[in-house]
Write a protein that holds these residues in place. Structure first.
Motif, PDB file in Angstrom:
ATOM      1  N   ASP A   1       7.235  20.880  -7.807  1.00  0.00           N
ATOM      2  CA  ASP A   1       6.403  20.494  -8.948  1.00  0.00           C
ATOM      3  C   ASP A   1       5.241  21.455  -9.149  1.00  0.00           C
ATOM      4  OD1 ASP A   1       7.669  17.874  -9.653  1.00  0.00           O
ATOM      5  OD2 ASP A   1       7.091  17.407  -7.600  1.00  0.00           O
ATOM      6  N   MET A   2       4.724  21.998  -8.046  1.00  0.00           N
ATOM      7  CA  MET A   2       3.592  22.918  -8.101  1.00  0.00           C
ATOM      8  C   MET A   2       3.863  24.061  -7.121  1.00  0.00           C
ATOM      9  SD  MET A   2       0.565  20.030  -7.909  1.00  0.00           S
ATOM     10  CE  MET A   2      -0.772  21.190  -8.130  1.00  0.00           C
ATOM     11  N   VAL A   3       3.562  25.297  -7.535  1.00  0.00           N
ATOM     12  CA  VAL A   3       3.805  26.469  -6.698  1.00  0.00           C
ATOM     13  C   VAL A   3       2.546  27.322  -6.644  1.00  0.00           C
ATOM     14  CG1 VAL A   3       5.205  28.536  -6.349  1.00  0.00           C
ATOM     15  CG2 VAL A   3       6.250  26.487  -7.333  1.00  0.00           C
ATOM     16  N   PHE A   4       2.182  27.766  -5.441  1.00  0.00           N
ATOM     17  CA  PHE A   4       1.015  28.634  -5.256  1.00  0.00           C
ATOM     18  C   PHE A   4       1.453  29.885  -4.493  1.00  0.00           C
ATOM     19  CE2 PHE A   4      -0.641  24.307  -5.555  1.00  0.00           C
ATOM     20  CZ  PHE A   4      -1.549  24.455  -6.603  1.00  0.00           C
ATOM     21  N   ASP A   5       1.127  31.026  -5.069  1.00  0.00           N
ATOM     22  CA  ASP A   5       1.484  32.320  -4.496  1.00  0.00           C
ATOM     23  C   ASP A   5       0.331  32.804  -3.623  1.00  0.00           C
ATOM     24  OD1 ASP A   5       2.189  34.942  -3.949  1.00  0.00           O
ATOM     25  OD2 ASP A   5       2.905  35.351  -5.985  1.00  0.00           O
ATOM     26  N   CYS A   6       0.593  33.002  -2.336  1.00  0.00           N
ATOM     27  CA  CYS A   6      -0.486  33.462  -1.446  1.00  0.00           C
ATOM     28  C   CYS A   6      -0.213  34.867  -0.909  1.00  0.00           C
ATOM     29  CB  CYS A   6      -0.722  32.469  -0.313  1.00  0.00           C
ATOM     30  SG  CYS A   6       0.730  31.938   0.588  1.00  0.00           S
ATOM     31  N   ARG A   7       0.555  35.671  -1.658  1.00  0.00           N
ATOM     32  CA  ARG A   7       0.848  37.036  -1.208  1.00  0.00           C
ATOM     33  C   ARG A   7      -0.356  37.962  -1.311  1.00  0.00           C
ATOM     34  NH1 ARG A   7       6.385  37.891  -4.570  1.00  0.00           N
ATOM     35  NH2 ARG A   7       5.147  36.659  -6.049  1.00  0.00           N
ATOM     36  N   PHE A   8      -1.417  37.542  -1.994  1.00  0.00           N
ATOM     37  CA  PHE A   8      -2.610  38.383  -2.129  1.00  0.00           C
ATOM     38  C   PHE A   8      -3.457  38.363  -0.860  1.00  0.00           C
ATOM     39  CE2 PHE A   8      -3.895  34.154  -3.304  1.00  0.00           C
ATOM     40  CZ  PHE A   8      -5.157  34.019  -2.755  1.00  0.00           C
TER      41      PHE A   8
ATOM     42  N   THR B   1       0.811  -1.211   0.000  1.00  0.00           N
ATOM     43  CA  THR B   1       0.000   0.000   0.000  1.00  0.00           C
ATOM     44  C   THR B   1       0.846   1.264   0.000  1.00  0.00           C
ATOM     45  OG1 THR B   1      -0.100  -0.089   2.425  1.00  0.00           O
ATOM     46  CG2 THR B   1      -1.910  -1.097   1.186  1.00  0.00           C
ATOM     47  N   VAL B   2       2.153   1.143  -0.282  1.00  0.00           N
ATOM     48  CA  VAL B   2       2.993   2.329  -0.344  1.00  0.00           C
ATOM     49  C   VAL B   2       2.404   3.333  -1.329  1.00  0.00           C
ATOM     50  CG1 VAL B   2       5.223   3.206  -1.131  1.00  0.00           C
ATOM     51  CG2 VAL B   2       5.125   1.197   0.326  1.00  0.00           C
ATOM     52  N   ARG B   3       2.350   4.607  -0.943  1.00  0.00           N
ATOM     53  CA  ARG B   3       1.671   5.602  -1.754  1.00  0.00           C
ATOM     54  C   ARG B   3       2.609   6.726  -2.151  1.00  0.00           C
ATOM     55  NH1 ARG B   3      -2.965   5.118   2.776  1.00  0.00           N
ATOM     56  NH2 ARG B   3      -3.976   3.269   1.965  1.00  0.00           N
ATOM     57  N   LEU B   4       2.117   7.533  -3.062  1.00  0.00           N
ATOM     58  CA  LEU B   4       2.847   8.705  -3.492  1.00  0.00           C
ATOM     59  C   LEU B   4       3.219   9.567  -2.296  1.00  0.00           C
ATOM     60  CD1 LEU B   4       3.538  10.668  -5.976  1.00  0.00           C
ATOM     61  CD2 LEU B   4       1.298  11.654  -5.501  1.00  0.00           C
ATOM     62  N   GLY B   5       4.497   9.967  -2.213  1.00  0.00           N
ATOM     63  CA  GLY B   5       4.933  10.865  -1.158  1.00  0.00           C
ATOM     64  C   GLY B   5       4.694  12.312  -1.572  1.00  0.00           C
ATOM     65  N   VAL B   6       4.075  13.085  -0.699  1.00  0.00           N
ATOM     66  CA  VAL B   6       3.771  14.485  -0.992  1.00  0.00           C
ATOM     67  C   VAL B   6       4.537  15.367  -0.007  1.00  0.00           C
ATOM     68  CG1 VAL B   6       1.975  16.234  -1.261  1.00  0.00           C
ATOM     69  CG2 VAL B   6       1.463  13.830  -1.766  1.00  0.00           C
ATOM     70  N   SER B   7       5.407  16.212  -0.533  1.00  0.00           N
ATOM     71  CA  SER B   7       6.144  17.171   0.288  1.00  0.00           C
ATOM     72  C   SER B   7       5.514  18.542   0.094  1.00  0.00           C
ATOM     73  CB  SER B   7       7.617  17.194  -0.123  1.00  0.00           C
ATOM     74  OG  SER B   7       8.304  18.238   0.540  1.00  0.00           O
ATOM     75  N   ILE B   8       5.131  19.180   1.190  1.00  0.00           N
ATOM     76  CA  ILE B   8       4.524  20.516   1.125  1.00  0.00           C
ATOM     77  C   ILE B   8       5.401  21.464   1.923  1.00  0.00           C
ATOM     78  CG2 ILE B   8       2.437  21.877   1.489  1.00  0.00           C
ATOM     79  CD1 ILE B   8       0.820  19.373   1.472  1.00  0.00           C
TER      80      ILE B   8
ATOM     81  N   HIS C   1       7.039  10.835  -5.933  1.00  0.00           N
ATOM     82  CA  HIS C   1       7.126  11.970  -5.017  1.00  0.00           C
ATOM     83  C   HIS C   1       6.644  13.236  -5.712  1.00  0.00           C
ATOM     84  CE1 HIS C   1       9.010  15.162  -2.560  1.00  0.00           C
ATOM     85  NE2 HIS C   1       8.821  14.303  -1.575  1.00  0.00           N
ATOM     86  N   LEU C   2       5.838  14.029  -5.012  1.00  0.00           N
ATOM     87  CA  LEU C   2       5.330  15.298  -5.525  1.00  0.00           C
ATOM     88  C   LEU C   2       5.642  16.382  -4.507  1.00  0.00           C
ATOM     89  CD1 LEU C   2       3.536  16.686  -7.778  1.00  0.00           C
ATOM     90  CD2 LEU C   2       1.664  16.482  -6.126  1.00  0.00           C
TER      91      LEU C   2
END
Length: 319
Positions: A198-205, A177-184, A260-261
């Protein structure tokens, strides 16, 4: 497909495991628990090798059977250890689709490392004829770039060996059941994007807690800061859209065979808004069953900066 914007598909096992060599590179300052972590990974089913010279890693990967799992212990005591060489090796591994690699960094507060050396009366490998404080300082300086490059960081300052085993079992289990590793991770745009996102979100607003005198000294892990950020009228819609996108993409990345994501949330100082978003998304995805690692780059840098001070101040030694 459910209409609930916060629902996620059940995390799935990696589909192409038989064609991919899984590799965990374990590093960190001496005394932080690297050897213990390597032994735990061996118990979990990894082929574990400690203190392997860096030049032998590519040859080892060529000889290893595909579909297996390797755990390699590497730190400043290794023969041929050189941070730029290790970073070059990681860049080479990034370009190899047949190797799913992660850097596990065992971190520890300098004052805790000093106490461990004092209790065991061992010499520090980087300062065998000097004080442990000097060796710890050199170790942190030497590993600074590797620490920033790490995919998973575990602070062992307050962990027992049993706690470390549980955490590694959660993050690196080899069961079916090993799953995708997600690093935040959170970060400050002033210092640029972290490596390998892999993905970037800007929260300066979003409304900035920095301008609130009672919130300025706190960070996004504090409930009062999180409430302030989430009270912004734009937060709910932003959260809904980002969560929906992530929920849609995670199963797709699993189907692709990605192991990994890495997701980043950035703000101006990397202390309030991005930290609050990282904490919330990390906890939500972990609650949904994903294998999640949370990091806060700027907060970790402020903690680690103490090792650049004079040894007495940095290590909390009494005058």
């Amino acid at each position: 497909m459910t209409d609930d914007p916060h629902a996620t598909s059940t995390p799935q096992a990696l589909p192409h495991a038989s064609a991919v060599q899984r590799l965990v590179l374990v590093t960190g300052p001496a005394g932080a628990g690297r050897s213990s972590a390597v032994r735990v990974l061996e118990d979990l089913g990894y082929e574990a090798i400690d203190n392997l010279p860096l030049s032998l890693v590519p040859r080892l990967l060529e000889a290893a059977p595909r579909g297996g799992a390797l755990a390699l212990g590497i730190d400043s005591r290794n023969r041929e250890f050189d941070p730029p060489h290790l970073l070059d090796l990681l860049a080479q591994l990034d370009a190899r689709p047949d190797v799913a690699h992660e850097v596990l960094y065992l971190d520890c507060l300098p004052e805790v490392l000093l106490r461990r050396y004092s209790e065991t009366r061992r010499r520090h490998p980087l300062a065998p004829s000097e004080s442990p404080e000097e060796g710890i300082r050199r170790d942190f300086e030497l590993l600074a770039g590797i620490r920033e490059r790490a995919d998973v960081l575990i602070d062992t300052s307050d962990l027992s060996v049993h706690d470390l085993r549980e955490e590694l079992d959660r993050l690196f289990s080899l069961e079916a059941t090993v799953r995708l590793g997600v690093s935040i991770q959170s970060f400050s745009y002033k210092r640029g994007l972290p490596h390998g996102l892999d993905m970037v979100f800007d929260c300066r607003f979003l409304n900035n807690p920095h301008w609130q005198p009672d919130l300025r000294p706190l960070d996004g892990r504090d409930a009062a800061v999180a409430r302030y950020v989430e009270a912004d009228p734009r937060f709910a819609e932003f959260h809904k859209r980002v969560r929906g996108l992530v929920d849609m993409l995670l199963p797709a990345f699993v189907e692709e065979g990605k192991s990994h994501l890495s997701i980043g949330f950035g703000c101006t100082g990397g202390k309030h808004r991005s930290v609050a978003l990282t904490e919330r998304f990390g906890k939500e995805l972990a609650g949904a069953g994903w294998r999640v690692s949370i990091r806060h780059r700027e907060i970790e840098r402020r903690v680690g900066a103490r090792v650049a001070e004079p040894p007495a101040a940095a290590l909390g030694t009494k005058a």
